[in-house]
Design an enzyme around this catalytic site. Structure first.
Site, PDB file in Angstrom:
ATOM      1  N   LYS A   7     -67.824  46.832  63.283  1.00 29.56           N
ATOM      2  CA  LYS A   7     -67.705  48.280  63.070  1.00 29.56           C
ATOM      3  C   LYS A   7     -67.204  48.510  61.643  1.00 29.56           C
ATOM      4  O   LYS A   7     -66.058  48.179  61.314  1.00 29.56           O
ATOM      5  CB  LYS A   7     -66.724  48.930  64.046  1.00 29.56           C
ATOM      6  CG  LYS A   7     -66.864  50.457  64.007  1.00 29.56           C
ATOM      7  CD  LYS A   7     -65.696  51.183  64.606  1.00 29.56           C
ATOM      8  CE  LYS A   7     -64.537  51.322  63.672  1.00 29.56           C
ATOM      9  NZ  LYS A   7     -64.810  52.118  62.449  1.00 29.56           N
TER      10      LYS A   7
ATOM     11  N   GLY B 297     -56.946  46.309  58.079  1.00 29.56           N
ATOM     12  CA  GLY B 297     -56.607  47.731  58.054  1.00 29.56           C
ATOM     13  C   GLY B 297     -55.092  47.892  58.064  1.00 29.56           C
ATOM     14  O   GLY B 297     -54.360  47.022  57.580  1.00 29.56           O
TER      15      GLY B 297
ATOM     16  N   GLU C  59     -55.504  41.218  58.826  1.00 28.42           N
ATOM     17  CA  GLU C  59     -55.126  41.266  57.405  1.00 28.42           C
ATOM     18  C   GLU C  59     -54.735  42.710  57.138  1.00 28.42           C
ATOM     19  O   GLU C  59     -55.564  43.613  57.226  1.00 28.42           O
ATOM     20  CB  GLU C  59     -56.303  40.806  56.541  1.00 28.42           C
ATOM     21  CG  GLU C  59     -55.885  40.436  55.133  1.00 28.42           C
ATOM     22  CD  GLU C  59     -56.186  41.529  54.161  1.00 28.42           C
ATOM     23  OE1 GLU C  59     -55.245  42.309  53.866  1.00 28.42           O
ATOM     24  OE2 GLU C  59     -57.331  41.624  53.707  1.00 28.42           O
TER      25      GLU C  59
ATOM     26  N   CYS D  22     -54.849  46.367  49.524  1.00 29.57           N
ATOM     27  CA  CYS D  22     -53.737  46.005  50.396  1.00 29.57           C
ATOM     28  C   CYS D  22     -52.715  45.165  49.635  1.00 29.57           C
ATOM     29  O   CYS D  22     -51.536  45.175  49.964  1.00 29.57           O
ATOM     30  CB  CYS D  22     -54.237  45.284  51.629  1.00 29.57           C
ATOM     31  SG  CYS D  22     -55.467  44.052  51.244  1.00 29.57           S
TER      32      CYS D  22
ATOM     33  N   GLU E 193     -46.298  51.956  51.925  1.00 33.46           N
ATOM     34  CA  GLU E 193     -47.578  51.692  51.270  1.00 33.46           C
ATOM     35  C   GLU E 193     -48.264  53.028  50.983  1.00 33.46           C
ATOM     36  O   GLU E 193     -48.491  53.821  51.895  1.00 33.46           O
ATOM     37  CB  GLU E 193     -48.467  50.836  52.185  1.00 33.46           C
ATOM     38  CG  GLU E 193     -49.752  50.435  51.509  1.00 33.46           C
ATOM     39  CD  GLU E 193     -50.635  49.555  52.382  1.00 33.46           C
ATOM     40  OE1 GLU E 193     -50.759  49.833  53.586  1.00 33.46           O
ATOM     41  OE2 GLU E 193     -51.208  48.597  51.834  1.00 33.46           O
TER      42      GLU E 193
HETATM   43  P1  ADP Z   1     -57.164  53.324  57.100  1.00 30.22           P
HETATM   44  O1  ADP Z   1     -56.015  54.231  57.386  1.00 30.22           O
HETATM   45  O2  ADP Z   1     -57.078  52.660  55.805  1.00 30.22           O
HETATM   46  O3  ADP Z   1     -58.495  53.948  57.383  1.00 30.22           O
HETATM   47  P2  ADP Z   1     -57.193  51.981  59.608  1.00 30.22           P
HETATM   48  O4  ADP Z   1     -56.383  50.836  60.088  1.00 30.22           O
HETATM   49  O5  ADP Z   1     -56.997  53.292  60.273  1.00 30.22           O
HETATM   50  O6  ADP Z   1     -56.971  52.080  58.071  1.00 30.22           O
HETATM   51  O7  ADP Z   1     -58.750  51.642  59.691  1.00 30.22           O
HETATM   52  C1  ADP Z   1     -59.330  50.395  59.469  1.00 30.22           C
HETATM   53  C2  ADP Z   1     -60.453  50.200  60.465  1.00 30.22           C
HETATM   54  O8  ADP Z   1     -59.912  50.207  61.776  1.00 30.22           O
HETATM   55  C3  ADP Z   1     -61.516  51.298  60.451  1.00 30.22           C
HETATM   56  O9  ADP Z   1     -62.785  50.727  60.675  1.00 30.22           O
HETATM   57  C4  ADP Z   1     -61.104  52.173  61.611  1.00 30.22           C
HETATM   58  O10 ADP Z   1     -62.156  52.934  62.169  1.00 30.22           O
HETATM   59  C5  ADP Z   1     -60.626  51.127  62.601  1.00 30.22           C
HETATM   60  N1  ADP Z   1     -59.724  51.627  63.653  1.00 30.22           N
HETATM   61  C6  ADP Z   1     -58.863  52.670  63.592  1.00 30.22           C
HETATM   62  N2  ADP Z   1     -58.228  52.824  64.775  1.00 30.22           N
HETATM   63  C7  ADP Z   1     -58.681  51.854  65.598  1.00 30.22           C
HETATM   64  C8  ADP Z   1     -58.421  51.497  66.967  1.00 30.22           C
HETATM   65  N3  ADP Z   1     -57.550  52.167  67.720  1.00 30.22           N
HETATM   66  N4  ADP Z   1     -59.084  50.443  67.480  1.00 30.22           N
HETATM   67  C9  ADP Z   1     -59.949  49.743  66.740  1.00 30.22           C
HETATM   68  N5  ADP Z   1     -60.258  50.039  65.473  1.00 30.22           N
HETATM   69  C10 ADP Z   1     -59.632  51.079  64.890  1.00 30.22           C
END
Ligand code: ADP
Length: 493
Positions: A189, A242, A264, A298, A395
């Site tokens: 994804k 993320g 990471e 990051c 951050e």
């Molecule tokens: P950022 O705030 O930098 O967007 P995130 O951690 O929210 O960082 O997002 C990184 C990735 O994780 C994106 O692809 C986002 O759609 C996905 N993501 C966010 N929430 C969830 C969740 N609950 N489960 C799985 N993936 C998630």
């Protein structure tokens, strides 16, 4: 203030793929829903992209499982798996300009960075892991008794891979490279902000001859499509990059099926400049450490500690660099800084700039929006920052540098380590003993000495503490994609 380059109406790269890529076919989301992907430089909609959800994830996981267990992927020689990865890398190289332009359009990063950093590193990563495909082997083990024992390293199975928006192409290759070398199949994804290049790479993978179903891409949102991947009982492993808060949710969601996890995550990396360093090189390196990629790294060197004796002159050097930085159209090869990725990030960064001012740090450059459209923020520099200020603790993920003062090596280790995170750190000094002393004492997954952001596919990367779990890149990057099986044969009397 920074020089302006104007947004020009240029021919845009073609957006060829906006649907889910499942089992080698392009399909709309089962719900029929789409979401907009936005050009951060203009705030205009580039395209509508399929908004995948649980039903699409089910189909993608079924395709990945079928490709793993019944398709040609499980049967081809490991060396030929490697050849397919080399082929994908070659196709990316052939289309480097187009891929870089698409990345710049969707993410906002300057085209010169996409061409000089993102694409070459991504291609190199695929080639690095291509070479490993036929070198993942077990051991023969001398056990007690008359037995012959050996281990096999088998693919972990279907990998779920969830990536962020700051380095979309690079993150795809960091995740696909080891997964495919190890013989896994995968469901990815991409981030909702930047789905376009991941979809384009899926098409290139098909063109390279990677069998259908091995790579599946489901664009969509985190709590829906992302969570569906994490919870799916037929997904064996999650690789996530993320925020640490998202990783906490993923860990909870993955606990039901006890998935293997690698994370990471974020950082608040200390970048330490001693008075005995080559100060010009340290200033250029420290500027790059924070402002590269609009501060959206990051491992950004966001806590810059400068030794008291040279503090003022060092701050002056950085102020001058900010005054000459070229902001503007990221598609212009002269542009050094583009927009932030979206409105949410823009708002978050502006909030931290306000906090920095309120808490009494000295804002010496920037602090404001740049221009009147697009998510541009002036390169912002805070001096006289204290360890307890929000801008020194949280951050920010934007072009906001916090500069702190320190007296000597005795105090700096504790201050550098006084953070939840532990992704990266850097030391600038001509004193080799001091450099290695700090390298050993700082709790971070990567320590750079007299350099910053030096990445290589062969060098492990990942975090201590809340910056992650496990390592990506390097030989150990394969560990997360393999299971070790022990086989013991009774040799009889
Ligand atoms: P950022 O705030 O930098 O967007 P995130 O951690 O929210 O960082 O997002 C990184 C990735 O994780 C994106 O692809 C986002 O759609 C996905 N993501 C966010 N929430 C969830 C969740 N609950 N489960 C799985 N993936 C998630």
């Amino acid at each position: 203030m920074a020089t302006v380059t104007k947004l020009q109406k240029k021919s845009q790269p073609n957006v060829k793929h906006t649907e889910c890529f499942i089992g080698g076919r392009w399909t709309p989301a089962a719900s029929g829903k789409t979401f907009d992907t936005i050009n951060p430089a203009t705030e205009e909609v580039i395209a509508q992209v399929a908004e995948g959800d649980a039903e699409d994830v089910d189909a993608a996981v079924a395709a990945a499982r079928d490709a793993l267990e019944n398709g040609p992927w499980g049967k081809i020689d490991a060396r030929d798996r490697g050849r397919l990865l080399y082929k994908l890398a070659d196709l990316m190289e052939d289309e480097l300009d187009e891929l870089a332009a698409l990345e710049t359009l969707d993410n906002g990063k300057p085209i010169r960075d996409a061409k000089a950093a993102d694409l070459p590193l991504a291609i190199d990563c695929l080639r690095y892991y291509a070479g490993f495909a036929d070198k993942i082997h077990g051991q023969t083990i001398p056990v007690r008794g008359n037995y012959f024992t050996y281990t096999r390293r088998e693919p972990v199975g279907v990998a779920g891979q969830i990536i962020p928006w700051n380095f979309p192409i690079l993150m795809v290759c960091w995740k696909w490279g080891p997964a495919l070398a190890a013989g896994c199949t995968l469901v990815m994804k991409p981030a909702e902000q930047t789905p376009l290049t991941c979809l384009r790479l899926a098409r290139l993978a098909q063109k390279a001859g990677i069998p259908d179903g091995v790579i599946n891409v489901v664009p969509g949102y985190g709590p829906t499509a992302g969570a569906a991947i994490v919870k799916h009982p037929q997904v064996n492993k999650i690789a996530f990059t993320g925020e640490h808060r998202t990783a906490q949710v993923i860990m909870r969601d993955a606990s039901e099926t006890l998935k293997r996890l690698t994370f990471e995550l974020g950082g608040k990396s200390p970048n330490i400049v001693f008075a005995d360093a080559d100060l010009d090189a340290a200033a250029v390196g420290s500027h790059f450490a924070l402002y590269f990629n609009q501060g959206q790294c990051c491992c950004a060197g966001s806590r810059l500690f400068v030794e008291d004796k040279v503090y003022d002159q060092f701050v002056d050097k950085l102020v001058t660099m900010n005054q000459h930085r070229k902001l503007g159209d990221p598609a212009d090869p002269g542009t050094e800084q583009g927009p932030q990725v979206d409105q949410a990030q823009f708002d978050k960064i502006m909030h931290y700039i306000d906090l920095g001012k309120q808490e009494g740090a000295q804002c010496l450059t920037g602090g404001k929006r740049f221009g009147d459209r697009g998510y541009f923020i002036e390169p912002t520099l805070f001096a006289d920052v204290r360890d307890d200020m929000s801008i020194a603790r949280d951050e920010i993920f934007g072009p906001v540098l916090s500069i702190l003062r320190f007296k000597d090596v005795d105090e700096i280790v504790d201050r550098a380590n006084n953070t939840l995170y532990g992704l990266a750190a850097a030391v600038w000094t001509r004193d080799v003993s001091k450099a290695h002393h700090l390298a050993a004492k700082v709790k971070a997954g990567t320590v750079w000495i007299n350099c910053y952001d030096v990445f290589d596919a062969a060098a492990p990367f990942g975090g201590f503490k809340m910056s992650g779990m496990g390592r990506e890149l390097g030989e150990r990057g394969l560990d997360a994609y393999t299971e070790t099986k022990t086989v013991t044969l009774n040799l009889g009397e």
